[in-house]
Motif scaffolding. Structure first.
Motif, PDB file in Angstrom:
ATOM      1  N   ALA A 140       0.874  -1.284   0.099  1.00  0.00           N
ATOM      2  CA  ALA A 140       0.015   0.141  -0.196  1.00  0.00           C
ATOM      3  C   ALA A 140       0.830   1.044  -0.043  1.00  0.00           C
ATOM      4  CB  ALA A 140      -0.975  -0.078   1.123  1.00  0.00           C
ATOM      5  N   HIS A 151      -2.372  -4.228  -1.246  1.00  0.00           N
ATOM      6  CA  HIS A 151      -3.499  -3.525  -1.257  1.00  0.00           C
ATOM      7  C   HIS A 151      -4.195  -3.468  -2.516  1.00  0.00           C
ATOM      8  CE1 HIS A 151      -2.780   0.873  -2.657  1.00  0.00           C
ATOM      9  NE2 HIS A 151      -2.111  -0.047  -3.256  1.00  0.00           N
ATOM     10  N   GLY A 206      -8.689   0.574  -0.951  1.00  0.00           N
ATOM     11  CA  GLY A 206      -8.922   0.882   0.571  1.00  0.00           C
ATOM     12  C   GLY A 206      -8.698  -0.595   1.160  1.00  0.00           C
ATOM     13  N   LEU A 257      -6.561  -3.740   2.551  1.00  0.00           N
ATOM     14  CA  LEU A 257      -5.112  -4.283   2.377  1.00  0.00           C
ATOM     15  C   LEU A 257      -5.483  -5.816   2.222  1.00  0.00           C
ATOM     16  CD1 LEU A 257      -4.104  -2.942   5.863  1.00  0.00           C
ATOM     17  CD2 LEU A 257      -3.015  -2.376   3.680  1.00  0.00           C
ATOM     18  N   LYS A 266      -0.972   1.346   8.256  1.00  0.00           N
ATOM     19  CA  LYS A 266      -1.490   0.739   7.027  1.00  0.00           C
ATOM     20  C   LYS A 266      -2.637   0.997   6.587  1.00  0.00           C
ATOM     21  CE  LYS A 266       2.743   0.297   6.999  1.00  0.00           C
ATOM     22  NZ  LYS A 266       3.625   1.272   6.560  1.00  0.00           N
ATOM     23  N   GLU A 267      -3.720   0.962   7.684  1.00  0.00           N
ATOM     24  CA  GLU A 267      -4.880   1.029   7.314  1.00  0.00           C
ATOM     25  C   GLU A 267      -5.099   2.708   6.655  1.00  0.00           C
ATOM     26  OE1 GLU A 267      -7.541  -1.022   7.294  1.00  0.00           O
ATOM     27  OE2 GLU A 267      -8.952   0.693   6.535  1.00  0.00           O
ATOM     28  N   VAL A 291      -2.964   4.310   5.345  1.00  0.00           N
ATOM     29  CA  VAL A 291      -2.169   4.567   4.080  1.00  0.00           C
ATOM     30  C   VAL A 291      -3.138   3.886   3.009  1.00  0.00           C
ATOM     31  CG1 VAL A 291      -0.104   3.829   2.783  1.00  0.00           C
ATOM     32  CG2 VAL A 291       0.239   4.561   4.881  1.00  0.00           C
ATOM     33  N   ALA A 292      -3.462   2.877   3.148  1.00  0.00           N
ATOM     34  CA  ALA A 292      -4.590   2.140   2.315  1.00  0.00           C
ATOM     35  C   ALA A 292      -5.744   2.883   1.831  1.00  0.00           C
ATOM     36  CB  ALA A 292      -4.907   0.801   2.777  1.00  0.00           C
ATOM     37  N   GLN A 293      -6.124   3.672   2.627  1.00  0.00           N
ATOM     38  CA  GLN A 293      -7.425   4.512   2.601  1.00  0.00           C
ATOM     39  C   GLN A 293      -6.879   5.794   1.709  1.00  0.00           C
ATOM     40  OE1 GLN A 293     -10.607   5.156   5.113  1.00  0.00           O
ATOM     41  NE2 GLN A 293     -10.139   3.315   6.564  1.00  0.00           N
ATOM     42  N   GLN A 330      -4.316   6.045  -0.258  1.00  0.00           N
ATOM     43  CA  GLN A 330      -4.196   5.411  -1.850  1.00  0.00           C
ATOM     44  C   GLN A 330      -5.668   5.582  -2.458  1.00  0.00           C
ATOM     45  OE1 GLN A 330      -1.516   4.996  -3.374  1.00  0.00           O
ATOM     46  NE2 GLN A 330       0.081   5.331  -1.915  1.00  0.00           N
ATOM     47  N   ALA A 349       0.609   7.842  -0.620  1.00  0.00           N
ATOM     48  CA  ALA A 349       0.905   8.024   0.845  1.00  0.00           C
ATOM     49  C   ALA A 349       1.884   6.801   1.230  1.00  0.00           C
ATOM     50  CB  ALA A 349      -0.284   7.835   1.911  1.00  0.00           C
TER      51      ALA A 349
END
Lengths: 261, 261
Positions: A104, A152, A156, A158, B85-86, B88-90, B92, B98
């Protein structure tokens, strides 16, 4: 001869991660590799241990973890948190300027949730693309990327992803720009003629020999997906792959299996 | 007028992290901020919850967590793993490129273990230096850094570090190169004349008013270290600090507290 710069890509398995002394020795040796390098690490037993300690029951099918939402939380915190940051901190202590990444981060590895006809693997991702441009920028800035086995879907979510596959996909992507050697480090000295005999390492493996050994059933089940993965990487531009104990990184005379087309 | 480029630095507290809807809304708004930006996140209640679920008893002194070895493992996995990581994934998914960092990554924030005369805080780090050069390289490459509240001592030890302090130290370091606005986002609309009355926001705060309000005991204990931190940052080159609810990022007419020298 290629004019490309060299990148050494190393994948370490769970047995190194799980042993604090082995890990420390490995990271010291890894830090001494000259030139650009990239590390991919597996998860070891910590994720299973953590899952059990909070009351989850880990499920595996064919060596692949079934990742429901609760298990995904565990693998993210263990792989991307605990293990990745411990590895990065130790590399920094060895003066290797490491940065830890999940897929991600920087959209470095985008995957898609596996859609299997009969098995619901849960939140498991198959690699779709690698952000080679950013990876190259980071490497050229003197960074040693350290990847955990989390990716990811760019929406959103992972996803848990096989670490061997991540190493292989990164090697393929980087081979567009660099001359890549991919090293799979595990507890054995290499691919063995006889899985019970550590002295029976196959020093050189090529497609012809692999085909012959498969026909003769000399290479057993667990090694087949690993080697298929290797030949796939070689066919897609990776220059050389080695499988063996991590001491091969330090001492070039260490016996291991070298795989070339 | 300065010719420096602008960086918007945002710190979000645990109450945003703990509420999935609030977090999603915040990350969507944050993604819409134009120009360079940096995010620092706290830990929320997840670390305490995880610690309890594996049988640890969290200890706090003056709002600071006592971090023994077992608790350090928990905060690293929750802050640097799960939450980072949550987020960052959001980001993205919101098309913000990010990358999540602890201070160990790229040696971005080096700290030293706190040596307190009477209290053993355990594995808690006070920030020593920020790797501004690498941070600038990343920002100029279009990356939005996302920091969790974990640092390291460059000798292999990860350390738990106050997220407000990380935001403040990053703002100070970045203000050498950029014009930095630091935004502390929390559940309240700003610094209040009366802590029981959300409509009593102090819109503009300067050193003189702060000194007066402290003398009058109008500003209470919890806000004092936060504001001391703010004035320290302003004295060290940060241009502007705002404290308020995260909706101030989206709507410039939202009431909040603006702090300038």
């Amino acid at each position: 001869m290629s004019n490309k710069k060299i990148v050494t890509l190393v994948k370490i398995g769970g047995n190194i991660i799980d042993d604090a002394n082995e890990l420390q020795q490995f990271l010291s040796d890894f830090s001494k590799i000259e030139g650009h390098k990239v590390l991919v690490h597996g998860g070891g037993k910590s994720a299973t241990k953590m899952a059990k300690s909070i009351g989850l029951v880990p499920q595996m099918i064919d060596g692949r973890r079934i990742t429901d939402a609760a298990m995904l939380e565990v693998v993210v915190m263990i792989y991307a948190g605990q293990i990745n940051k411990e590895v990065v901190a130790q590399l920094q202590a060895n003066n290797t300027n490491a940065i830890g990444f999940s897929g991600a981060d920087g959209n470095l590895i985008q995957s898609e949730k596996r859609n299997h006809p009969t098995i619901d693997y849960g939140f498991v991702g198959d690699v779709k693309k690698v952000n080679t441009t950013l990876l190259q920028t980071l490497i050229e800035a003197g960074i040693t990327p350290v990847f955990c086995a989390i990716t990811h879907d760019k929406k959103g979510q992972l996803l848990n992803t096989n670490a061997d596959t991540i190493a292989s996909e990164l090697a393929i992507a980087l081979s567009e720009v660099y001359e890549v050697t991919l090293n799979y480090c595990f507890e054995k000295p290499g691919v063995l003629f006889d899985s019970e005999d550590d002295s029976s390492v196959i020093a050189n493996m090529n497609a012809e020999l692999y085909s012959k050994l498969k026909d003769e059933k000399a290479i057993h089940s667990g090694m087949i997906p690993k080697l298929d993965n290797c030949f796939n990487s070689l066919n897609k531009g990776v220059q050389k792959i080695r499988i063996g104990h991590h001491k091969m990184l330090k001492n070039t005379e260490t016996i291991c299996t070298t795989i070339q087309l």
